[in-house]
Design an enzyme around this catalytic site. Structure first.
Site, short mmCIF file in Angstrom:
data_model
loop_
_atom_site.label_atom_id
_atom_site.label_comp_id
_atom_site.label_asym_id
_atom_site.label_seq_id
_atom_site.Cartn_x
_atom_site.Cartn_y
_atom_site.Cartn_z
N GLU A 152 35.43 44.29 42.71
CA GLU A 152 36.02 44.14 44.04
C GLU A 152 35.82 45.41 44.87
O GLU A 152 36.12 46.50 44.43
CB GLU A 152 37.52 43.81 43.92
N CYS A 169 46.55 39.65 42.44
CA CYS A 169 45.53 40.68 42.12
C CYS A 169 45.22 41.51 43.35
O CYS A 169 45.25 42.74 43.32
CB CYS A 169 44.26 40.03 41.58
N HIS A 212 37.49 41.64 38.48
CA HIS A 212 37.86 40.28 38.09
C HIS A 212 36.89 39.81 37.01
O HIS A 212 35.67 39.97 37.17
CB HIS A 212 37.77 39.32 39.29
N1 PCA Z 1 44.45 36.76 38.36
C1 PCA Z 1 45.22 36.45 39.55
C2 PCA Z 1 46.54 37.17 39.37
C3 PCA Z 1 46.58 37.60 37.95
C4 PCA Z 1 45.23 37.39 37.44
O1 PCA Z 1 44.82 37.71 36.32
C5 PCA Z 1 44.49 36.82 40.84
O2 PCA Z 1 43.25 36.78 40.87
O3 PCA Z 1 45.14 37.12 41.84
#
Ligand code: PCA
Length: 199
Positions: free
Chosen positions: A82, A147, A165
């Site tokens: 990200e 997140c 992610h």
């Molecule tokens: N993924 C979610 C919140 C917690 C996680 O592991 C997200 O992408 O916001």
């Protein structure tokens, strides 16, 4: 001098994800020793603002040199590095505290579409993952759920935070290789090693 801390966080379960692989990643890397740097892991609640508050508490406790946040992206077929956090809360599903804000700012003093940039030269992490045979892409959309909110709060708090992610265990990468927990541990290990070298 004592080793600096790299704070690594994963998340617990949330609606639609009973078994969040990033909790296992946090456990797997806890205590990992790198040159001059030691990994301290924590598992964050999938709730806003509780997750950011927990990060702030951990930062006060450990004074980390760097933060690596890991979250699962349910539809992803590759690793997403990200590059931006956005000031918007728009939850597709409720968080674990039952909240489901829509088009609400995280920080009311800033516009809803305000963005913060990652303070790491993340192209280098993309190259390191690719070299290790781990399919990854740079992303400019961390979502509008917990997140993204956690990433935003860490960056607003002045932390040198990075957010990665990962796909679900069982997702299949574009090159046809399935994502196992072992491969996700490899992703997290490469990220931590790259951060230790790039910091
Ligand atoms: N993924 C979610 C919140 C917690 C996680 O592991 C997200 O992408 O916001």
């Amino acid at each position: 001098m004592a080793d600096r801390v790299l704070l690594l966080t994963g998340f617990g379960p949330f609606p639609g994800v009973d078994d969040n692989p990033t909790a296992a990643l946090a456990r797997a890397l806890d205590g990992l020793q790198l040159p001059g740097l030691r990994v301290v892991s924590a598992i964050l609640p999938v709730a806003h603002p509780a997750s950011g508050q927990e990060v702030a508490r951990l930062c006060a406790l450990h004074q980390p040199a760097a933060l690596l946040h890991l979250g699962v992206a349910q539809q992803a077929d590759l690793v997403r590095i990200e590059q931006l956090a956005c000031n918007e809360l728009s939850f597709r599903v409720p968080d674990t505290a039952g909240a489901q804000p829509q088009a609400m700012p995280i920080d009311p003093s800033l516009p809803l579409d305000a963005e913060l940039s990652v303070p790491w030269p993340v192209g280098g992490l993309w190259a390191a993952l690719s070299l290790a045979g781990l399919p990854a892409a740079l992303s400019d959309d961390a979502g509008r759920y917990v997140c993204n909110a956690t990433f935003w709060q860490s960056l607003r708090g002045g932390q040198r935070a990075l957010f990665v992610h990962v796909p679900q265990v069982g997702a299949v990468a574009p090159d046809g290789t399935p994502w196992t927990l072992e491969r996700l541990v490899h992703v997290a290990t490469v990220a931590v090693q790259w951060m230790a070298a790039a910091r």
